[in-house]
Design a protein around this motif. Structure first.
Motif, PDB file in Angstrom:
ATOM      1  N   PHE A 314       0.829  -1.207   0.000  1.00  0.00           N
ATOM      2  CA  PHE A 314       0.000   0.000   0.000  1.00  0.00           C
ATOM      3  C   PHE A 314       0.865   1.259   0.000  1.00  0.00           C
ATOM      4  O   PHE A 314       0.503   2.267  -0.599  1.00  0.00           O
ATOM      5  N   PHE A 315       1.996   1.211   0.690  1.00  0.00           N
ATOM      6  CA  PHE A 315       2.833   2.396   0.859  1.00  0.00           C
ATOM      7  C   PHE A 315       4.242   2.106   0.347  1.00  0.00           C
ATOM      8  O   PHE A 315       4.911   1.178   0.833  1.00  0.00           O
ATOM      9  N   THR A 316       4.678   2.893  -0.637  1.00  0.00           N
ATOM     10  CA  THR A 316       6.011   2.718  -1.212  1.00  0.00           C
ATOM     11  C   THR A 316       6.623   4.080  -1.505  1.00  0.00           C
ATOM     12  O   THR A 316       5.953   5.112  -1.438  1.00  0.00           O
ATOM     13  N   GLY A 317       7.907   4.062  -1.848  1.00  0.00           N
ATOM     14  CA  GLY A 317       8.573   5.272  -2.303  1.00  0.00           C
ATOM     15  C   GLY A 317       8.167   5.590  -3.732  1.00  0.00           C
ATOM     16  O   GLY A 317       7.323   4.907  -4.332  1.00  0.00           O
ATOM     17  N   ASP A 318       8.782   6.605  -4.326  1.00  0.00           N
ATOM     18  CA  ASP A 318       8.408   7.058  -5.665  1.00  0.00           C
ATOM     19  C   ASP A 318       8.595   5.975  -6.722  1.00  0.00           C
ATOM     20  O   ASP A 318       7.893   5.952  -7.732  1.00  0.00           O
ATOM     21  N   LEU A 323       9.240   2.346   1.646  1.00  0.00           N
ATOM     22  CA  LEU A 323       9.069   3.741   2.038  1.00  0.00           C
ATOM     23  C   LEU A 323       9.928   4.031   3.259  1.00  0.00           C
ATOM     24  O   LEU A 323       9.729   3.441   4.318  1.00  0.00           O
ATOM     25  N   HIS A 324      10.903   4.915   3.110  1.00  0.00           N
ATOM     26  CA  HIS A 324      11.794   5.252   4.219  1.00  0.00           C
ATOM     27  C   HIS A 324      11.066   6.096   5.257  1.00  0.00           C
ATOM     28  O   HIS A 324      10.260   6.965   4.919  1.00  0.00           O
ATOM     29  N   TYR A 325      11.386   5.836   6.504  1.00  0.00           N
ATOM     30  CA  TYR A 325      10.793   6.609   7.598  1.00  0.00           C
ATOM     31  C   TYR A 325      11.113   8.093   7.446  1.00  0.00           C
ATOM     32  O   TYR A 325      10.266   8.950   7.691  1.00  0.00           O
ATOM     33  N   SER A 326      12.344   8.409   7.030  1.00  0.00           N
ATOM     34  CA  SER A 326      12.749   9.805   6.910  1.00  0.00           C
ATOM     35  C   SER A 326      11.970  10.523   5.812  1.00  0.00           C
ATOM     36  O   SER A 326      11.685  11.713   5.930  1.00  0.00           O
ATOM     37  N   THR A 327      11.629   9.789   4.747  1.00  0.00           N
ATOM     38  CA  THR A 327      10.862  10.413   3.650  1.00  0.00           C
ATOM     39  C   THR A 327       9.503  10.869   4.148  1.00  0.00           C
ATOM     40  O   THR A 327       9.099  12.029   3.944  1.00  0.00           O
ATOM     41  N   PHE A 328       8.780   9.964   4.808  1.00  0.00           N
ATOM     42  CA  PHE A 328       7.490  10.353   5.358  1.00  0.00           C
ATOM     43  C   PHE A 328       7.672  11.342   6.505  1.00  0.00           C
ATOM     44  O   PHE A 328       6.845  12.243   6.692  1.00  0.00           O
ATOM     45  N   GLY A 329       8.756  11.194   7.256  1.00  0.00           N
ATOM     46  CA  GLY A 329       9.003  12.094   8.380  1.00  0.00           C
ATOM     47  C   GLY A 329       9.060  13.548   7.966  1.00  0.00           C
ATOM     48  O   GLY A 329       8.585  14.434   8.693  1.00  0.00           O
ATOM     49  N   ASN A 330       9.638  13.813   6.803  1.00  0.00           N
ATOM     50  CA  ASN A 330       9.687  15.190   6.311  1.00  0.00           C
ATOM     51  C   ASN A 330       8.282  15.736   6.071  1.00  0.00           C
ATOM     52  O   ASN A 330       7.980  16.891   6.404  1.00  0.00           O
ATOM     53  N   HIS A 331       7.424  14.911   5.472  1.00  0.00           N
ATOM     54  CA  HIS A 331       6.031  15.320   5.244  1.00  0.00           C
ATOM     55  C   HIS A 331       5.327  15.552   6.583  1.00  0.00           C
ATOM     56  O   HIS A 331       4.561  16.514   6.745  1.00  0.00           O
ATOM     57  N   TRP A 332       5.578  14.657   7.522  1.00  0.00           N
ATOM     58  CA  TRP A 332       4.941  14.728   8.836  1.00  0.00           C
ATOM     59  C   TRP A 332       5.316  16.020   9.560  1.00  0.00           C
ATOM     60  O   TRP A 332       4.447  16.721  10.090  1.00  0.00           O
TER      61      TRP A 332
END
Length: 420
Positions: A314-318, A323-332
């Protein structure tokens, strides 16, 4: 470069000399320091630090000095660096990423003090050498998160981390005691008094932020991506861990008893070589089946539950990768900042994505659900973990306790509880 700094009292008199340097010599290295009564000794130590590439000189114990005697070439197998590395590399029943983490902790935190010591020596390994080492850890600043401007947040090493490092050292010395024939008579780590994990402002759990449902909703609205909004909805609605959340696929959702349920049987795990793979969650309790609410089910359907292949994440990178935690962390963190600016999140709260799991537990407990239910839903191996983390949130405990005490003080008969 290391530096020698004179230290003065209030009268302006020099009382000691302190050698200061950054670990490893880099700008981001942790500050280290040792104090001497006279300048020549401080200068000699400064030179030794620089010769050791800005590490603690081999065999030096903070506050005590060198404890290492010469070890003959034939005895190199008993040099702690050699012995400990072999013990960890040969240890069975552990995952490779944990083995790698142990070796890293030895290199960074234990070898600088004990690496060149003799594992058999009661002079090198005693309560008189281990206590100063623990004390040095207590005064060490480590990076724990980041500031809003992107700079690292430096805090004292937590009691939990110190206990883990002490446990690593203790485990290796225990191996020496249990060796055949024994290399030591006892393990001096057993005599160490360690910092309490619940000391104010020091525990790893001090930064837990419990979000209210309204605050979670406010952060969701501030997320730019619909996929991110759905991810937070599912994370808060299920309380699953990040590694479990990002390993979810349609095959993880089943029909049972007229309801859709989430089977948590997969999680991203480190492979010990810098990569990741999907394997089983870390413990038997972590492998669990959760009933999901209508809102969580709707979020999964919107993500493609009924149309994607069963093994499609369901959740992946580009590019479809993990999906890296840091990638979503920036959005968060952008959404958190916006929620604060909008007034939907208090300025003093600084939640992380993992706090959604804590907030899920808090929502259940505040509604009166028992700790055993919460333990099983979160996948805690021990209910003690659940109690230690969330027990203070139980809404009815204080009321029941005060009623019991009041009845006993006033001579009233205890009220019988219904068990039907």
């Amino acid at each position: 470069m290391a530096a020698v700094q004179a230290r003065e009292n209030r009268a302006g008199e020099i009382t000691s000399y302190r050698v200061k340097w950054r670990l490893g010599g880099s700008r981001g290295g942790d500050w280290q320091g040792e104090t001497f009564e006279d300048e020549p000794s401080a200068q000699v130590f400064k030179d030794a630090v620089e010769a050791a590439s800005h590490q603690w000189p081999a065999g030096w114990v903070k506050g005590r000095g060198y404890v290492t005697a010469d070890i003959g070439s034939g005895d190199d197998r008993y040099r702690f660096r050699t012995y400990a590395t072999r013990i960890i590399n040969d240890r069975t029943g552990i995952e490779e990423h944990y083995r790698k983490a142990c070796l890293g902790d030895l290199e960074r935190w234990i070898f600088p003090t004990f690496g060149e010591c003799d594992v058999r020596s009661t002079e090198h390994f005693s309560s008189d050498t281990i206590r100063p080492w623990v004390r040095k850890l207590e005064t060490t600043l480590v990076r724990r998160g980041g500031m809003p401007d992107g700079s690292p947040k430096m805090k004292p090493m937590s009691p939990k981390t110190i206990r883990n490092l002490h446990g690593l050292l203790s485990g290796i010395l225990k191996e020496a005691v249990q060796s055949e024939p024994p290399l030591r008579n006892r393990n001096p780590c057993e005599l160490t008094r360690l910092p309490r994990v619940d000391d104010d402002g020091a525990d790893d759990d001090e930064d837990i932020e419990f979000l209210t449902p309204a605050e979670v909703e406010g952060i969701i609205k501030c997320l730019r991506s619909r996929a991110d909004q759905l991810m937070v909805t599912i994370a808060y609605g299920t309380g699953v861990r990040w590694g479990e959340l990002t390993a979810l696929a349609p095959m993880c959702v089943i029909e049972s008893g007229g309801h859709r349920r989430l089977r948590v049987r997969r999680a991203w795990k480190k492979d010990g070589k810098g990569g990741y793979y999907i394997g089983k969650p870390k413990t038997k309790r972590s492998r669990r089946t959760l009933r999901i609410s209508r809102t969580v089910e709707a979020a999964l359907v919107e993500l493609g539950l009924d149309r994607l292949p069963g093994d499609q994440l369901f959740f992946t990178g580009d590019k479809g990768q993990r999906l890296h935690y840091s990638t979503f962390g920036n959005h968060w963190h952008r959404a958190v900042a916006k929620a604060k600016a909008d007034g939907t999140l208090p300025k003093e709260k600084n939640p992380t994505p993992h706090d959604l799991r804590h907030s899920h537990a808090a929502a259940l407990i505040s509604a009166g659900h028992g700790l055993t239910y919460v333990q099983r839903r979160l996948g805690h191996e021990s209910i003690k973990t659940t109690s230690d983390t969330y027990g203070h949130l139980l809404p009815e405990t204080d009321d029941d306790a005060m009623e019991t005490i009041e009845r006993s003080l006033t001579g009233q008969r205890p009220r019988l509880r219904s068990v039907s």
